[in-house]
Design a protein around this motif. Structure first.
Motif, mmCIF file in Angstrom:
data_model
loop_
_atom_site.group_PDB
_atom_site.id
_atom_site.type_symbol
_atom_site.label_atom_id
_atom_site.label_comp_id
_atom_site.label_asym_id
_atom_site.label_seq_id
_atom_site.Cartn_x
_atom_site.Cartn_y
_atom_site.Cartn_z
ATOM 1 N N UNK A 59 -38.638 48.068 -20.502
ATOM 2 C CA UNK A 59 -39.848 48.600 -19.885
ATOM 3 C C UNK A 59 -39.478 49.544 -18.745
ATOM 4 N N UNK A 60 -40.152 50.713 -18.647
ATOM 5 C CA UNK A 60 -39.760 51.686 -17.613
ATOM 6 C C UNK A 60 -40.039 51.207 -16.191
ATOM 7 N N UNK A 61 -40.958 50.239 -16.029
ATOM 8 C CA UNK A 61 -41.306 49.844 -14.661
ATOM 9 C C UNK A 61 -40.239 48.984 -14.004
ATOM 10 N N UNK A 62 -39.141 48.673 -14.720
ATOM 11 C CA UNK A 62 -38.114 47.822 -14.107
ATOM 12 C C UNK A 62 -37.581 48.437 -12.817
ATOM 13 N N UNK A 63 -37.544 49.794 -12.764
ATOM 14 C CA UNK A 63 -37.040 50.437 -11.540
ATOM 15 C C UNK A 63 -37.948 50.146 -10.351
ATOM 16 N N UNK A 64 -39.277 50.102 -10.599
ATOM 17 C CA UNK A 64 -40.202 49.760 -9.510
ATOM 18 C C UNK A 64 -39.950 48.327 -9.059
ATOM 19 N N UNK B 295 -2.589 47.492 -3.841
ATOM 20 C CA UNK B 295 -2.241 48.888 -4.114
ATOM 21 C C UNK B 295 -2.749 49.780 -2.980
ATOM 22 N N UNK B 296 -2.153 50.950 -2.883
ATOM 23 C CA UNK B 296 -2.585 51.907 -1.860
ATOM 24 C C UNK B 296 -3.901 52.569 -2.239
ATOM 25 N N UNK B 297 -4.356 52.328 -3.475
ATOM 26 C CA UNK B 297 -5.556 52.983 -3.987
ATOM 27 C C UNK B 297 -6.741 52.793 -3.044
ATOM 28 N N UNK B 298 -7.367 53.915 -2.676
ATOM 29 C CA UNK B 298 -8.526 53.841 -1.783
ATOM 30 C C UNK B 298 -9.401 55.047 -2.058
ATOM 31 N N UNK B 299 -10.675 54.810 -2.388
ATOM 32 C CA UNK B 299 -11.582 55.941 -2.563
ATOM 33 C C UNK B 299 -12.192 56.255 -1.197
ATOM 34 N N UNK B 300 -12.441 57.544 -0.906
ATOM 35 C CA UNK B 300 -13.029 57.874 0.389
ATOM 36 C C UNK B 300 -14.420 57.249 0.546
ATOM 37 N N UNK B 301 -14.721 56.780 1.760
ATOM 38 C CA UNK B 301 -16.004 56.121 2.008
ATOM 39 C C UNK B 301 -17.185 57.003 1.660
ATOM 40 N N UNK B 302 -17.024 58.314 1.873
ATOM 41 C CA UNK B 302 -18.155 59.206 1.598
ATOM 42 C C UNK B 302 -18.407 59.318 0.096
ATOM 43 N N UNK B 303 -17.362 59.118 -0.723
ATOM 44 C CA UNK B 303 -17.562 59.149 -2.172
ATOM 45 C C UNK B 303 -18.396 57.948 -2.595
ATOM 46 N N UNK B 304 -18.059 56.781 -2.044
ATOM 47 C CA UNK B 304 -18.824 55.571 -2.345
ATOM 48 C C UNK B 304 -20.296 55.789 -2.008
ATOM 49 N N UNK B 305 -20.546 56.378 -0.836
ATOM 50 C CA UNK B 305 -21.928 56.675 -0.441
ATOM 51 C C UNK B 305 -22.595 57.606 -1.445
ATOM 52 N N UNK B 306 -21.870 58.670 -1.840
ATOM 53 C CA UNK B 306 -22.457 59.651 -2.764
ATOM 54 C C UNK B 306 -22.772 59.014 -4.113
ATOM 55 N N UNK B 307 -21.858 58.169 -4.596
ATOM 56 C CA UNK B 307 -22.087 57.523 -5.890
ATOM 57 C C UNK B 307 -23.319 56.627 -5.810
ATOM 58 N N UNK B 308 -23.479 55.919 -4.670
ATOM 59 C CA UNK B 308 -24.651 55.058 -4.501
ATOM 60 C C UNK B 308 -25.922 55.894 -4.573
ATOM 61 N N UNK B 309 -25.928 57.023 -3.870
ATOM 62 C CA UNK B 309 -27.105 57.897 -3.872
ATOM 63 C C UNK B 309 -27.413 58.340 -5.298
ATOM 64 N N UNK B 310 -26.377 58.739 -6.022
ATOM 65 C CA UNK B 310 -26.563 59.193 -7.399
ATOM 66 C C UNK B 310 -27.187 58.097 -8.261
ATOM 67 N N UNK B 311 -26.611 56.891 -8.196
ATOM 68 C CA UNK B 311 -27.094 55.811 -9.055
ATOM 69 C C UNK B 311 -28.547 55.469 -8.742
ATOM 70 N N UNK B 312 -28.875 55.408 -7.446
ATOM 71 C CA UNK B 312 -30.242 55.055 -7.067
ATOM 72 C C UNK B 312 -31.226 56.111 -7.572
ATOM 73 N N UNK B 313 -30.863 57.389 -7.394
ATOM 74 C CA UNK B 313 -31.748 58.464 -7.846
ATOM 75 C C UNK B 313 -31.896 58.450 -9.359
ATOM 76 N N UNK B 314 -30.765 58.250 -10.070
ATOM 77 C CA UNK B 314 -30.817 58.273 -11.528
ATOM 78 C C UNK B 314 -31.701 57.141 -12.050
ATOM 79 N N UNK B 315 -31.561 55.946 -11.449
ATOM 80 C CA UNK B 315 -32.389 54.812 -11.875
ATOM 81 C C UNK B 315 -33.860 55.106 -11.600
ATOM 82 N N UNK B 316 -34.129 55.679 -10.414
ATOM 83 C CA UNK B 316 -35.503 56.021 -10.055
ATOM 84 C C UNK B 316 -36.094 57.054 -11.005
ATOM 85 N N UNK B 317 -35.334 58.102 -11.281
ATOM 86 C CA UNK B 317 -35.822 59.174 -12.168
ATOM 87 C C UNK B 317 -36.150 58.627 -13.553
ATOM 88 N N UNK B 318 -35.250 57.810 -14.046
ATOM 89 C CA UNK B 318 -35.430 57.262 -15.386
ATOM 90 C C UNK B 318 -36.703 56.411 -15.455
#
Lengths: 315, 102
Positions: free
Chosen positions: A121-126, A22-45
């Protein structure tokens, strides 16, 4: 409980769209942003959970997962080198991928356990942040030996201050300092949206994985068998470690998932720099093309089932 | 009107984004006085590199310098990176204004 989690359906959708060219393609910068979000959210939690408990008991756990990561790398190297007859560099680089961890797999694990209201356990992120690193260093030593030419300074920089570890540690520090009450105003953004963001991220992961399928055909049956067998072996090692550390069923499941997961962000970049003669296509085809889909589709429920058996056997 | 231009050489490198920092350090050490880096996509002997995510991202680095220095840089690239990385590099004769900058 729906039979299949919607985030998994997003992954399958991405995979199908990619395979259908398919022609479907997400912009590379979106992938980067989503990664940043997930990492921060996991860390915060993780950080906000740690704010409610003493930190000292974590030291033996940190030591244990460092050993776990190193042991997995050595075992994977031995299998690839002897059973797979891989060249030294390829075996070492691929082994490092399997000794390290995948944040995406971890995030799916968190969502899976969360949907079933299983405590973790909350320490899983560490432990997630810690487990990224040792395999990289062991992999480099396996490929190179301890040679004078290795530029340990820039490799250390890459290993300890890469995007993943930095964001996880930063998120945890913020969560730990702010505590649950301090985080309340940003909770809607980082915790409530987590699954939606994960769904979008997994759509892109499906597209990325679909591109590995062609490479996988070239690599042959041994790599596929390794990509399926190694996570099972690692999951058992992870479960054993979790039992020694006295984790709950949720913690056991997540540690098994962490152990079973194979890196596809931090390790490829570090190996590309440190062991350039290793073919990156081989390790990515295995970790992305086989192990990641296996873990999120079949592995997670299996590790949870095993965790219940293991925990039940002790009580 | 004749512009006061002087001849210089432009070295263009297209390679994997993952080695950007290492490469820029090398250029610096070998005396390049400046460079321009841009994100790039393309296809070659190593397959499609569409920059859809980190591992498939390419960069293009351009350096303008005297011919001897460009030769030295290119020799270094060949020795250090050509074997193991997706990389092409080439030289072009160009004319610049403000030659003292290059």
């Amino acid at each position: 409980m729906p039979a299949i989690d919607p985030v998994i359906l997003f992954f399958l959708f991405g995979l199908a769209a990619g395979l259908a060219r398919s022609e479907l393609k997400l912009p590379g910068s979106l992938y980067d942003s989503l990664t940043v979000f997930l990492l921060l959210a996991i860390g915060l939690k993780g950080g906000q959970g740690l704010a409610m408990q003493p930190l000292l008991p974590l030291l033996p756990q940190i030591g244990a997962v460092i050993l776990l990561g190193a042991a997995q790398t050595l075992i994977a190297f031995a299998i690839l080198r002897h059973a797979g007859r891989f060249a030294r560099a390829d075996a070492a680089a691929t082994a490092a991928h399997y000794g390290s961890v995948s944040v995406a797999t971890f995030a799916v694990g968190i969502a899976w356990l969360g949907a079933r209201a299983i405590e973790v356990e909350p320490q899983m992120a560490i432990l997630l942040a810690i487990m990224e690193v040792p395999a990289i260093l062991v992999g480099i030593v396996l490929a190179r030996g301890v040679s004078r030419e290795t530029d340990w300074r820039s490799l250390g920089h890459e290993a300890f201050l890469g995007k993943g570890v930095t964001l996880l540690i930063g998120g945890m520090a913020i969560g730990w300092i702010a505590g649950p009450e301090g985080l309340a105003p940003i909770k809607a953004m980082f915790f409530d949206l987590f699954k939606g963001v994960l769904a979008l991220f997994l759509l892109e992961m499906g597209l990325i994985v679909s591109r590995q399928i062609g490479e996988l055909k070239r690599c042959g049956a041994f790599l596929i068998a390794f990509g399926l067998g190694m996570p099972l072996l690692s999951a058992l090692l992870g479960l054993g470690t979790g039992i020694l550390l006295g984790f709950s069923v949720g913690g056991l499941t997540l540690l098994a998932t962490l152990a079973a997961s194979a890196s596809y962000i931090a390790v490829p970049a570090a190996m590309r720099l440190a062991v350039p003669e290793a073919n990156p296509a081989i390790s990515l085809a295995a970790s992305l093309g086989v192990t990641f889909p296996f873990n999120i589709l079949i592995g997670l429920p299996l590790y949870h089932w095993l965790a219940i058996q293991f925990a039940g056997a002790i009580v | 009107m004749n512009l006061p231009t002087e001849k210089r050489t432009m070295l263009t490198i297209v390679t994997e984004a993952v080695i950007e920092q290492a490469l820029l350090r090398d250029l610096d050490r070998l005396g390049a006085r400046g460079h321009t880096v841009s994100d790039a996509r393309g296809r070659g002997s190593r397959g499609v590199r569409d920059a859809a995510w980190d591992e498939a991202a390419n960069i293009r680095i351009e350096v303008i310098c005297p011919r001897e220095q460009a030769d030295a840089l290119l020799r270094h690239l060949q020795a250090r990176y050509y074997d193991n990385y997706a990389m092409i590099a080439f030289l072009a004769e160009i004319e610049v204004l403000r030659p003292e900058k290059f």
